[in-house]
Scaffold this motif. Structure first.
Motif, PDB file in Angstrom:
ATOM      1  N   UNK A  74     -48.940  12.779  -0.974  1.00 32.12           N
ATOM      2  CA  UNK A  74     -49.645  13.888  -1.594  1.00 32.12           C
ATOM      3  C   UNK A  74     -50.932  13.425  -2.273  1.00 32.12           C
ATOM      4  N   UNK A  75     -50.893  12.242  -2.886  1.00 32.72           N
ATOM      5  CA  UNK A  75     -52.094  11.709  -3.532  1.00 32.72           C
ATOM      6  C   UNK A  75     -53.164  11.373  -2.493  1.00 32.72           C
ATOM      7  N   UNK A  76     -52.747  10.860  -1.329  1.00 31.65           N
ATOM      8  CA  UNK A  76     -53.706  10.604  -0.255  1.00 31.65           C
ATOM      9  C   UNK A  76     -54.313  11.906   0.242  1.00 31.65           C
ATOM     10  N   UNK A  77     -53.488  12.932   0.328  1.00 33.44           N
ATOM     11  CA  UNK A  77     -53.992  14.249   0.736  1.00 33.44           C
ATOM     12  C   UNK A  77     -55.021  14.762  -0.260  1.00 33.44           C
ATOM     13  N   UNK A  78     -54.754  14.591  -1.539  1.00 32.99           N
ATOM     14  CA  UNK A  78     -55.690  15.043  -2.563  1.00 32.99           C
ATOM     15  C   UNK A  78     -57.018  14.313  -2.433  1.00 32.99           C
TER      16      UNK A  78
END
Length: 475
Positions: free
Chosen positions: A284-288
């Motif tokens: 999710x952090x990579x997506x952000x």
């Protein structure tokens, strides 16, 4: 050409005999994995840090088994030598199973077990495949299961790649900060909903891009802590079956020392074996980050549009001819690349979420696609951010005359004059400007509403944009 005894050796597993190349360090189960999973052309050895992580995990396991009195020191010695060579980046070519694989990662675990066993055998003076001396299962997989070593190796590999990603992201952030400092006094029009809004400086805009990325640095660092939680010693489903007393404590102690990361085991090992929560949090952090990079990329494409019939506020360094039919056309290929790589990362996050939600009961068999998705996201983000920085951001220049002309002609400048002229007069000026095509400042001068000294003071960057250079001083 037929098979010969000089070219191949015969190994045996549950399903029977299989031919393995004589010089190969992998064995029967890796060979079957190579036969069964010819899917994507992406192989384990496309991600060397993942293989390095396996060396670390297997070394920690072997040391823990020795501490627990289960492995003999004379067996540990060649295994330790083998693991260290894997950690140093050797034998990468022995991991050739497709990353798209069924079996919850068993093929990959056995690939590591077989390669390390055969390296250790040679270190101990034996022949490859002499598994009565050092066994892939009985020694390299002692007190272990794929179900605890595979996710642990995935997490450790991701932590290694995360260090590289953070380094490149930080460098990109600094490039935007440099642009911010260089252009801090150039006033421009800010825009909302693609309409002229209120003034700002070019430097403020670039500093804002840097701030967005700094938020992502902090977010990714925080999310990566979820990858520190292991389930080593939980073996098949988290109950610790076949692991000796104290092994789970020994193994994380050794892995911490070997890797340099503050790894620790989960309080509930059954939950940790069943759940992929840590992967979901990190993905999710990579997506952000991907959404931030896409937004910045598209802003740069808009700001450089034209060059004559667009905004044309900045120039991107030209990297290649842009058309096979239109002479002179140069396209913003690097920001476009950054944007569509971001789309891929966002898609990978969807895959991670689907796989995590569909895992059944005490094990999630879809861990391989989770690992593949996150490794790919890390790799393409890191590589593309470097390209974005070196091939685009570091070469951006600003068209000061365009900004100056825009400020002279925009209706949006009237907002900055409100405190002196009042809102009603601002409305009248804006209306006349639209009807006549004259700029706001042109009308102000024509009507003698303000002196040149007043105009200069009102349009000073610090008065018009809320510019406070001190907030950027240490950035």
């Amino acid at each position: 050409m037929g098979l010969s005894a000089q070219e191949f050796r015969t190994e045996t597993d549950l399903l029977g005999d299989i031919k393995v190349p004589t010089d190969a360090y992998y064995g029967a189960q890796a060979a079957r994995g190579m036969e069964n999973f010819q899917i994507s052309g992406q192989y384990i050895n496309d991600y060397p840090e993942f293989i390095k992580a396996w060396g670390m995990v297997k070394l920690a396991c072997a040391k823990a088994n020795t501490d627990a009195g289960k492995m003999k020191p004379e067996i540990l010695k060649p295994i330790e030598e083998a693991c260290n060579e894997l950690i140093q980046g050797k034998y990468i070519d022995q991991f050739m199973i497709d990353l798209y694989q069924g079996g919850a990662g068993t093929s990959t675990n056995m690939n590591a077990n077989e390669v390390l066993a055969n390296i250790a055998l040679e270190k101990a003076g034996f022949q490859k495949g002499d598994y009565k001396q050092i066994s892939p299962n009985d020694h390299l997989n002692m007190s272990q299961s794929t179900n605890d070593t595979y996710p642990s190796s995935l997490k450790l590999g991701m932590l290694l790649y995360n260090d590289q990603l953070i380094e490149e992201l930080t460098a990109l952030t600094k490039s935007f900060r440099n642009l911010g400092h260089t252009n801090i006094d150039i006033v421009k029009m800010g825009r909302t909903e693609f309409q002229d809004a209120v003034p700002m400086t070019v430097g403020q805009e670039f500093h804002s891009f840097a701030a967005m990325l700094e938020w992502d640095v902090a977010n990714i660092k925080h999310a990566s802590e979820s990858l520190l939680v292991m389930n080593l010693g939980g073996t098949a489903i988290g109950t610790g079956l076949n692991a000796p007393e104290g092994y789970d404590e020994y193994v994380v102690k050794h892995l911490k020392q070997i890797s340099g990361y503050e790894v620790h085991n989960a309080e509930d090992m059954i939950a940790a074996t069943s759940s992929l929560q840590g992967f979901v949090v990190y993905s999710s952090a990579l997506k952000t980050l991907a959404t931030t990079l896409s937004k910045i990329s598209n802003d740069l494409i808009n700001l450089s549009s034209g060059p004559r019939n667009g905004l044309f506020e900045i120039n991107l360094p030209p990297r290649q001819p842009g058309s096979s039919i239109m002479p002179g056309k140069v396209n913003p290929v690097i920001p476009e690349l950054m944007a569509f790589v971001s789309y891929r990362v966002i898609g990978n996050d969807v895959t991670v979420n689907m796989a995590a939600s569909d895992g059944d009961l005490q094990l999630n068999a879809y861990e391989p696609v989770v690992g593949l998705s996150i490794f790919e996201s890390q790799k393409i983000l890191t590589n593309t951010m470097q390209t974005f920085r070196l091939q685009c951001i570091d070469g951006i220049t600003v068209n000061e005359e365009v900004h100056k002309r825009n400020l002279e002609t925009t209706i949006g400048i009237v907002t900055a004059l409100n405190p002196v002229l009042g809102h009603h007069m601002g409305d009248e000026l804006a209306k006349e400007s639209k009807e006549t095509g004259k700029g706001i400042l042109e009308l102000v001068r024509e009507k003698k509403l303000l002196t040149e000294a007043q105009i200069e003071e009102l349009l000073a960057p610090e008065n018009m944009t809320g510019l406070d250079k001190s907030k950027y001083k240490n950035k």
